[in-house]
Design a protein around this motif. Sequence first.
Motif, short mmCIF file in Angstrom:
data_model
loop_
_atom_site.label_atom_id
_atom_site.label_comp_id
_atom_site.label_asym_id
_atom_site.label_seq_id
_atom_site.Cartn_x
_atom_site.Cartn_y
_atom_site.Cartn_z
N MET A 37 -24.87 10.93 96.13
CA MET A 37 -24.21 12.20 95.57
C MET A 37 -22.73 11.96 95.40
O MET A 37 -22.25 10.67 95.94
CB MET A 37 -24.35 13.10 96.83
CG MET A 37 -26.02 13.92 97.01
SD MET A 37 -25.94 15.16 98.30
CE MET A 37 -24.90 16.39 97.89
N SER A 38 -21.78 12.88 95.06
CA SER A 38 -20.40 12.79 95.06
C SER A 38 -19.64 14.04 95.92
O SER A 38 -20.42 14.79 96.50
CB SER A 38 -20.01 13.00 93.56
OG SER A 38 -18.62 13.05 93.43
N LEU A 39 -18.55 13.80 96.22
CA LEU A 39 -17.71 14.65 96.85
C LEU A 39 -17.93 16.01 96.13
O LEU A 39 -17.84 17.25 96.67
CB LEU A 39 -16.61 14.29 97.12
CG LEU A 39 -16.32 13.33 98.25
CD1 LEU A 39 -14.79 12.75 98.50
CD2 LEU A 39 -16.84 13.56 99.59
N VAL A 40 -17.55 15.93 94.87
CA VAL A 40 -17.61 17.10 93.80
C VAL A 40 -18.76 16.99 92.73
O VAL A 40 -18.70 15.58 92.21
CB VAL A 40 -16.10 17.56 93.26
CG1 VAL A 40 -16.15 18.32 92.43
CG2 VAL A 40 -15.33 17.52 94.37
N GLY A 41 -19.49 18.10 92.38
CA GLY A 41 -20.15 17.96 91.33
C GLY A 41 -21.18 19.03 91.26
O GLY A 41 -21.19 19.88 92.17
N LYS A 55 -12.90 7.99 90.54
CA LYS A 55 -13.82 9.01 91.18
C LYS A 55 -14.68 8.65 92.43
O LYS A 55 -14.92 8.99 93.34
CB LYS A 55 -14.51 9.89 90.27
CG LYS A 55 -15.66 11.01 90.83
CD LYS A 55 -16.19 11.73 89.88
CE LYS A 55 -17.29 12.62 90.31
NZ LYS A 55 -16.66 13.92 91.22
N ARG A 56 -15.39 7.44 91.65
CA ARG A 56 -16.53 6.92 92.58
C ARG A 56 -15.66 6.30 93.73
O ARG A 56 -16.47 6.12 94.96
CB ARG A 56 -17.38 5.83 91.90
CG ARG A 56 -18.33 6.61 90.62
CD ARG A 56 -19.09 7.82 91.19
NE ARG A 56 -20.31 7.15 92.36
CZ ARG A 56 -20.78 8.12 93.02
NH1 ARG A 56 -20.19 9.50 93.15
NH2 ARG A 56 -21.74 7.54 93.81
N ILE A 57 -14.55 5.51 93.60
CA ILE A 57 -13.91 4.96 94.76
C ILE A 57 -13.48 5.84 95.57
O ILE A 57 -13.54 5.79 96.77
CB ILE A 57 -12.85 3.93 94.15
CG1 ILE A 57 -13.15 3.17 93.39
CG2 ILE A 57 -11.78 3.67 95.24
CD1 ILE A 57 -11.96 2.11 92.56
N ILE A 58 -12.93 7.23 95.32
CA ILE A 58 -12.75 8.30 96.10
C ILE A 58 -13.65 8.45 97.15
O ILE A 58 -13.79 9.02 98.11
CB ILE A 58 -11.88 9.26 95.28
CG1 ILE A 58 -10.64 8.68 94.67
CG2 ILE A 58 -11.55 10.54 96.21
CD1 ILE A 58 -10.04 9.95 93.87
#
Length: 480
Positions: A398-402, A285-288
């Motif tokens: 931040m993340s793309l989704v969260g 997820k973090r790589i994405i």
Amino acid sequence: MMKLKTKSYSFSEDIRASRPFQWVRHPTEQGYRVAILLLSDILALAGAWQIARYLNQFYSPLPPQLVWWSWFDIPSLFWVFVGCTLLLFAKGNLYSVPKSSQNYLRTVKLISSVYLLSLVLIYFYDPKVDPPRSLFFTAWFSSVVFVLFGRLVATLILGQIQTRKPKKPIFIIASASQLPKLIQILQRRSQYQVVGVALASTANSSTTLNSILASKAVEVLAEDLPQTDLASALYWNLRRTGITLRLLPSSREILYRRGVSEIMAGLPTLRVETSLLVGWDYRVKRIIDFIGSFVGIILLSPLFLIIALIIKLSSKGPIFFRQERTGLQGKTFYMWKFRTMVNNASQLQSQLEAHNESQDGIMFKMKNDPRIIPFGHLMRRTSIDELPQLFNVLMGQMSLVGPRPLPLRDVEKFQAWHHIRHQVVPGITGLWQISGRSDIQDFNDAARLDLFYIDNWSLNLDLDILVETARIVLFGKGAY
């Protein structure tokens, strides 16, 4: 023995038995979904094979032993692959309910299974036949990419069709205190029409079942069902009549769902254990996040320049808006957005608090906010004002989704359980954003969506949220 007056048939047989000649309750709706997904898969697989054949026809063509016939100028081996793939998709429920059909990881696994199995079968068919490796891997990779892309597009189309369909009749079962709230939520935010209600304490009674059948409901939404020794009679009675049951889960029920049924010392138990590759899915997820934000910034840089120029020409003040937000483990960081309000919007908010349309006052929402600049309405409706947060994602804040990071003003009004959402990295989009966005007026509802996301997180759920976010942004639903 209980008998139903409204349907002229009894449950004298095994309760698990279906009603005689019970078929799908909505053949048209289900038929459209299956037809669109089937067409998408077939076209995607055909495109993948055509590309593979074109790239390999000069130096590594398909052996004649594997070409039994041709149809539409496509060799027979392709049609065998298509048949096997579609059968596995059907067996894996990829043509059933919407959430199953959006299981993209399972889609990749099933396509890969067909190709790997084909190597074994070809060897036993004729050990002397050496299938071209370049053709094999090109077709494999292309099939995965094309099918995933086709299903993503089909999901966008089906999602938009869903919003334009007539409302479905639904029956609600809940406690007396929850019934008014659930009715209001469904009427305001969904494609459902409430056709009847009953108290949770009467869920397993014949009276409630008769009311459900008489109401012509196609789904039942239930909360706080009474405890039973074995299984709920409501579940089995609805199942055999083809009515869908939806449960509002508690945290305990979500934990139950993660368990594996197992008998221990003669007792039925649920074993909840960690994955063998624990933590690897989060690393992916973090790589994405890093790759997605980096590529997004590069591809969207021309749009950034255009938006920056429009903001600068239409309103005095900086191009970007920077605000302190609460992130992982309660740590604060500065979140970036394109400025959509006047330069002194933060100072003016205190004067507008009396007009806050949020029911609990935690979030500040005002549909006709006078602080928004002319171009700001379009940016907020299309969510392009959020694009600079790709830099926050690139920096790991931040993340793309969260769960969506909120201003300090909102966090100060949190209840204790609301802070659980700070146990994960916040995101640009999440379940909250695809489940109503600005239409959600009670922060408790938004917080429950965040906790549901945390409890049920998977890479596939993230991808599903990204696809639904794209659909909502394209049609500008729920933002102001």
